[in-house]
Scaffold this motif. Structure first.
Motif, PDB file in Angstrom:
ATOM      1  N   GLY A 254      28.752  44.883  38.595  1.00 30.88           N
ATOM      2  CA  GLY A 254      28.496  44.611  39.995  1.00 30.88           C
ATOM      3  C   GLY A 254      28.145  42.975  40.099  1.00 30.88           C
TER       4      GLY A 254
ATOM      5  N   CYS B 282      32.549  41.306  42.127  1.00 29.90           N
ATOM      6  CA  CYS B 282      33.737  41.558  41.317  1.00 29.90           C
ATOM      7  C   CYS B 282      34.183  43.060  41.408  1.00 29.90           C
ATOM      8  N   THR B 283      35.674  43.137  41.245  1.00 30.32           N
ATOM      9  CA  THR B 283      36.429  44.237  41.604  1.00 30.32           C
ATOM     10  C   THR B 283      36.501  44.973  40.360  1.00 30.32           C
ATOM     11  N   TYR B 284      36.060  44.674  39.272  1.00 30.93           N
ATOM     12  CA  TYR B 284      36.518  45.528  38.117  1.00 30.93           C
ATOM     13  C   TYR B 284      35.220  46.604  37.893  1.00 30.93           C
ATOM     14  N   CYS B 285      34.580  46.545  36.508  1.00 32.32           N
ATOM     15  CA  CYS B 285      33.775  47.501  36.266  1.00 32.32           C
ATOM     16  C   CYS B 285      32.589  47.558  37.035  1.00 32.32           C
ATOM     17  N   GLY B 286      31.238  48.414  36.574  1.00 29.82           N
ATOM     18  CA  GLY B 286      30.334  48.754  37.620  1.00 29.82           C
ATOM     19  C   GLY B 286      29.146  47.811  37.298  1.00 29.82           C
TER      20      GLY B 286
ATOM     21  N   LYS C 190      37.880  39.527  32.410  1.00 27.42           N
ATOM     22  CA  LYS C 190      38.589  40.058  33.787  1.00 27.42           C
ATOM     23  C   LYS C 190      38.155  39.565  34.942  1.00 27.42           C
TER      24      LYS C 190
ATOM     25  N   ARG D 173      37.543  51.884  43.957  1.00 29.77           N
ATOM     26  CA  ARG D 173      38.092  50.458  44.400  1.00 29.77           C
ATOM     27  C   ARG D 173      37.506  49.860  45.555  1.00 29.77           C
TER      28      ARG D 173
END
Lengths: 346, 527
Positions: free
Chosen positions: A228, A222-226, A258, A318
C-alpha cells in the motif's frame, strides 16, 4: 529536553537531536546537499557549517548533537561566504546545462546557485568528462553532474541493504560506481534516483517527458503488492511520466522497481478501448449499449433457465473497495447467488 | 497483519516463514532491515535461500510442506524448556491442555529434523530466540498458506504466537503479508463466497435480513462456490456463465489445461479488464475497464489501512470505470444501483460493516485509517487483539504434521514450488507490458540446485523440460544454490512457460480451498 538558542531565538528540542534537526523543527533554514533525515548523518557537503559560541571552528549542523545552553548562529557573512564558495566549487566541475537538464526546477544544486546568485565562477578549470555508457533500462547515470554527496551510496546500503554502488577512485577521479565500473545491475528500486540532489541520477523513462513545472502531481496508492505504498503520479498531457513518493508516508518515500518504474502500462496502445463481442470466433468492436444489452440478455436467460446459481462472478484484488463492494452486491442482489469470489488464493 | 508496518522496526525478533519478503513485499523488507540495523534478530524459515537470508541470524531451510513439523518442533522446545508465557496462556487462551501438550511432545528436534531436513540444534536455537522475546513478530505469506494443509499451517503459526504471548500488543503479532494492492479490501468487501462485506456469514439469518433490508431485495441463503470450486463446476456444466472482472485465471489458477477446459465449457463468459489477457481471449464479451490511475476510491493494504485512490489521467478510448459498468449492467438486469459518486458507495460500506463505519473520504485524506474504525472519532486500530480476541479466548488448535497430498515418486522425483520474483507482478498482464521491466526479466526460468543439475547434466542457461502429472513446460535452467537439492522453483508470471501448467487444481485445502502451489511433484530433464 535541551534549551538552546538559534540566531538568538530560544528553542527547546529533545536531547540527542542534531543541530540541523533542531533547526528544521523550528523552520530555520540551513542549506545542505548530503543530508536526508532518513539516513545516518554524513557531514560530507559542508554546506551546513554553522557557528556555535565557544567552539573555535564552524561545525557541521548535520553531525553535531545539541547540548544544553548551546548558542548557535546559522547565518552570518562569514558562513554565507563559505557556503557560496562551496557551491561555486561544485559548479566549477558541473556541466551547467540546466537549460536541457530534466532535473531543472527540482534540483537542489540549481536552487543554491540561484540563492547565492552565482553567475560567473572564480574556479574555472578542468572538468570531469565521462561517457554515459550504462545500458540498464531504468536509471540514467550522468556522473558529470554528480557532486559526490554520497546519498545514493548510503541509501543503497543503509535503507535498501544492497550496497550495489560505492565511491571508486580518489580526488578528482572519484566517482560513484557499481563494482568494477560495470553497468548497474541491482534491484532497480530507484531510491538513489529519488534522493539525488542533482540531475546525476534520473529515471530513463522520464527523460524528455516534461520537467517538474509542467507536471501535475496526484497522490494515490500503488497498484502492485499489498504494502500500500503511497505514490505521487506526475502527469503531463494525460500521461503518467514519473512516479515518486513523499517521505512523510507509510513507506517513508521508498518504493520498489515496480512501483517506481512499472507505470508505462497505463498509457500503452495495447489498452482495451472499446467493448468487444466475439462473432464466429473473432472479436468485433461494439458499442457499450450493444455489449451491455447482450450480457444482460444472456445472463438473464441463463438465470431464467438454470437458476441464479448457474452464474458466478470473480472480482478483482486490483480494483477498489467501492468496485468490489458493487461487484458482490450485483452478484448477490442483482443476480441472486453467492457465487462470488476473487483471487485471494493465488 | 495484526500489527502495523511501522511497528516492524521495533521488533526484537522477526520470524519470517514462507515469505520472500525482499522480492514480494519490498517495502516491508526495508522495515525489517531497519529493525535489523536497530539490533533485532531475524529467523527465516524458507526452502529457498531468499534474499532476506542475507540479513538472517538463523536460516531454517526446511523441505517444502513441512512447516507444521517445524513449528511443532519449535513449540516442543519452548514447552520443554519452560519458555511459555503462563500468565498469557491462562488469562487469554484456551485449549492448551494435556492433549495439546501430548501432541507437541512427539515433535522432538531430532524427529523434526528427520522430517524437515533442518539440523536439530537450529530448531532449538530458533525456538529459544523467538520465545525469549516479548516483541516478536511472525511474518508469513503464501509459503504458509498455499498448501493442501494451508489452514493447519496458519493454526500452527497462531499456536506459536499464543504459546509465547506474542500477540495483541505493539510490535508482537501474527502478520500475513497480503500480496495484491487490494486483496485485503476485496475480501473485506465480501468478494468471498460465504460472507457479505465484513466477514458476515451469508448463512446466518439475522445477518441476511440485515443485508436484505440494506439492499432491498431477497437474498440467497446458500453459501456460494469459491473460485477454485467454480471452475470444476463450470467443467461439469453446473456453472453456465462467469463474469470475471480484473482477473486472469488462465495464468494464475492451478492446472492451465483444466482452467482452459472449464472456461471453454461455459455457455457465456464476460471478461472486464484493461488488457486482452489470456483469459479475455476466451470470452464472449470483453469490456474495457479503467486502471488504478484513472479512478477514485480506496484500497486497503496489508496492515488494514484504507487509503484514498485518486484519478490522475483519463481512461483511453471509450474504456469505462468498473463501477459504472457494473451499475449499467445491474440496471439492465432489473436491479437498479444508482450512485452519483463513489463516496456514496463508500458510505454504504460503512452501513454494511461497522468496522469501517467511522471512516469518510475526508478522514482518509491524510494517510488513511486502519480498521476497525467504528465511529467518527475513532482513531483507527494500529494493532489487533489488544486486551482480548473477538471470539473471547485465543484458541490453541491441535495440529499434526501431514505429508503433502502430492508426493514425489520415481517418475516425478522433484518438488516444484512456484512464486513471484521481484520484477514481474502476478500474471504479468501489467508488468510484462512495461518494456524496461521485461528487459531485465524477459522469460521464465527453472531454479535448480547445482548438485541436481550436475547429476542430470543440466547446464545453466540451457533449456530444460519440466513435467508433472498435468503437463509440461520448457524454460531455461538457472543453476542456483537458492533451492536445496530435490527442490526446484519456477516463477508463475510467464505465459510462454506457465508454471501453472504443472500445478494441481484438485489438491486443495479442505477448509480454505486454496491450491497447493508450493508442492507439486515434477520431473526435470534436458529439453
Amino acid at each position: 529536553m535541551a534549551n538552546l538558542t538559534i540566531n538568538g531565538k530560544q528553542i527547546i528540542v529533545p536531547d540527542g537531536v542534531t543541530i540541523l534537526d533542531a533547526a528544521r523543527r523550528n523552520d530555520i533554514y540551513i542549506p545542505t546537499l548530503c543530508d536526508d533525515p532518513r539516513l545516518e548523518p554524513h557531514g560530507g557537503c559542508r554546506l551546513c557549517l554553522i557557528q556555535v559560541k565557544g567552539m573555535p571552528r564552524p561545525v557541521t549542523a548535520c553531525t553535531t548533537p545539541v547540548t544544553e545552553g548551546m548558542e548557535i548562529e546559522t547565518t552570518n557573512e562569514q558562513i554565507e561566504r563559505q557556503r557560496r564558495t562551496i557551491v561555486e566549487l561544485l559548479l566549477s566541475d558541473h556541466p551547467n546545462d540546466c537549460m536541457i537538464c530534466d532535473k531543472a526546477g527540482d534540483c537542489t544544486l540549481q536552487e543554491l546557485a540561484y540563492f547565492y546568485d552565482i553567475r560567473s565562477n572564480r574556479f574555472v578549470g578542468e572538468r570531469r568528462q565521462y561517457t554515459k555508457k550504462d545500458q540498464n533500462p531504468f536509471i540514467e547515470r550522468d556522473m558529470e553532474k554528480c557532486i559526490l554527496c554520497g546519498k545514493c551510496v548510503r541509501v543503497c546500503d543503509e535503507i535498501q541493504g544492497l550496497g550495489a554502488i560505492d565511491v571508486a577512485g580518489r580526488g578528482f577521479t572519484a566517482k560513484v560506481s557499481p563494482a568494477f565500473e560495470k553497468d548497474l545491475n541491482c534491484e532497480f528500486c530507484g531510491q538513489c534516483v529519488s534522493i539525488c540532489p542533482t540531475g546525476a541520477l534520473m529515471g530513463k523513462q522520464s527523460v524528455g517527458k516534461g520537467r517538474q513545472k509542467d507536471v501535475k502531481e496526484v497522490e494515490t496508492v500503488c497498484t502492485y503488492c499489498g504494502c500500500g505504498c503511497n505514490v505521487t503520479l506526475h502527469v503531463s498531457r494525460n500521461e503518467v511520466v514519473r512516479v515518486t513518493s513523499r517521505p512523510d508516508t507509510i513507506n517513508e518515500g521508498w518504493l520498489c522497481v515496480k512501483g517506481r518504474f512499472g507505470y508505462s502500462f497505463i498509457n500503452i496502445p495495447a489498452r482495451l478501448t472499446t467493448p468487444l463481442i466475439k462473432k464466429d470466433g473473432k472479436f468485433v468492436p461494439a458499442s457499450w449499449d450493444e455489449a451491455l444489452d447482450l450480457i444482460a440478455e444472456k445472463l438473464g436467460a441463463i438465470k431464467e433457465k438454470h437458476g441464479p446459481d448457474a452464474i458466478g462472478g470473480l472480482s478483482s484484488a486490483r480494483c477498489t473497495n467501492e468496485e468490489n463492494y458493487l461487484f458482490q452486491k450485483f452478484i448477490r442482489a442483482g443476480i441472486g447467488t453467492n457465487n462470488v469470489d476473487h483471487c485471494a488464493r493465488y | 497483519m495484526t500489527n502495523s508496518m511501522a511497528e516492524i522496526e521495533n521488533n526484537d525478533v522477526l520470524f519470517i516463514i514462507g515469505s520472500n519478503t525482499k522480492e514480494n513485499h519490498p517495502i516491508v523488507a526495508l522495515k525489517m532491515i531497519k529493525a535489523k540495523r536497530k539490533g533485532a534478530k531475524i529467523i527465516i524459515a524458507d526452502p529457498r535461500r531468499v534474499p532476506m537470508v542475507r540479513f538472517a541470524d538463523i536460516w531454517l531451510q526446511h523441505k517444502p510442506g513441512t512447516d507444521v513439523a517445524l513449528l511443532n518442533g519449535m513449540m516442543h522446545v519452548i514447552v520443554k524448556e519452560g519458555l511459555i508465557k503462563k500468565d498469557f496462556i491462562s488469562s487469554m487462551t484456551e485449549g492448551f491442555d494435556d492433549e495439546f501438550r501430548k501432541n507437541i511432545d512427539e515433535y522432538t528436534p531430532e524427529a523434526v529434523s528427520k522430517i524437515t531436513g533442518v539440523p536439530a540444534e537450529l530448531i532449538v536455537k530458533a525456538a529459544r530466540l523467538y520465545a525469549g522475546s516479548d516483541k516478536a513478530g511472525i511474518y508469513y505469506t503464501m509459503g504458509i498458506t498455499q498448501h493442501a494443509h494451508g489452514t493447519e499451517n496458519v493454526f500452527s503459526v497462531a499456536n506459536l504466537a499464543l504459546l509465547t504471548g506474542n500477540l495483541g500488543k505493539e510490535s508482537a503479532g501474527v502478520n500475513p503479508l497480503r500480496g495484491q494492492n487490494n486483496v485485503q479490501g476485496a475480501t473485506d468487501m465480501g468478494c468471498i463466497s460465504n460472507s457479505y462485506p465484513g466477514y458476515q456469514r451469508v448463512t446466518i439469518p439475522a445477518i441476511r435480513e440485515k443485508f436484505e433490508a440494506l439492499w432491498k431485495v431477497k437474498l440467497s441463503d446458500k453459501e456460494g462456490l469459491t473460485a477454485t470450486e467454480m471452475l470444476p463446476a463450470a467443467e461439469k456444466g453446473v456453472i453456465k456463465a462467469l463474469y470475471i472482472m480484473g482477473e486472469n485465471p488462465i495464468i494464475s489458477d492451478p492446472d492451465v489445461a483444466h482452467t482452459t477446459k472449464a472456461l471453454k465449457a461455459l455457455d457465456f463468459l464476460v471478461v472486464q479488464d484493461i488488457f486482452m489477457t489470456e483469459t479475455a481471449e476466451l470470452a464472449d464479451v470483453v469490456l474495457p475497464a479503467s486502471s488504478f490511475a484513472e479512478k477514485v476510491g480506496t484500497f486497503t493494504n496489508t496492515e488494514r489501512r484504507v487509503q484514498r485512490v485518486r484519478r490522475a489521467v483519463n481512461s483511453p478510448g471509450s474504456a469505462m470505470k468498473d463501477s459504472l459498468i457494473i451499475m449499467e449492467l445491474s440496471k439492465r438486469m432489473g436491479y437498479e444501483m444508482s450512485y452519483h459518486h463513489t463516496v456514496e458507495i463508500f458510505r454504504e460500506i460503512g452501513q454494511a460493516w461497522p468496522a469501517m463505519a467511522g471512516m469518510s473520504y475526508a478522514r482518509l485524506e491524510d494517510g488513511g485509517l486502519q480498521w476497525p474504525c467504528p465511529t467518527n472519532d475513532h482513531p483507527g486500530t494500529q494493532f489487533l487483539f489488544k486486551g482480548g480476541f473477538p471470539r473471547g479466548k485465543g484458541r490453541f488448535s491441535l495440529v499434526k504434521y501431514k505429508q503433502s497430498v502430492e508426493l514425489t515418486d520415481k517418475d516425478y522425483p522433484f518438488i516444484l514450488t512456484t512464486g513471484r520474483q521481484l520484477f514481474q507482478y502476478h500474471t504479468g498482464s501489467m508488468t510484462r507490458r512495461v518494456k524496461p521491466i521485461n528487459a531485465v526479466s524477459p522469460e521464465a526460468y527453472v531454479e535448480i540446485n547445482p548438485e541436481d543439475a550436475k547429476r542430470l547434466a543440466i547446464v545453466d542457461g540451457k533449456q530444460v523440460k519440466v513435467s508433472s502429472r498435468r503437463g509440461s513446460i520448457i524454460a531455461k535452467a538457472r543453476v542456483s544454490k537458492w533451492p536445496n537439492a530435490g527442490v526446484i522453483f519456477i516463477p508463475f508470471h510467464f505465459k510462454e512457460a506457465a508454471a501453472n501448467v504443472l500445478t494441481s487444481s484438485t489438491s486443495l485445502d479442505p477448509l480454505s480451498k486454496i491450491p497447493s502451489f508450493k508442492v507439486s511433484a515434477v520431473r526435470i530433464e534436458k529439453a
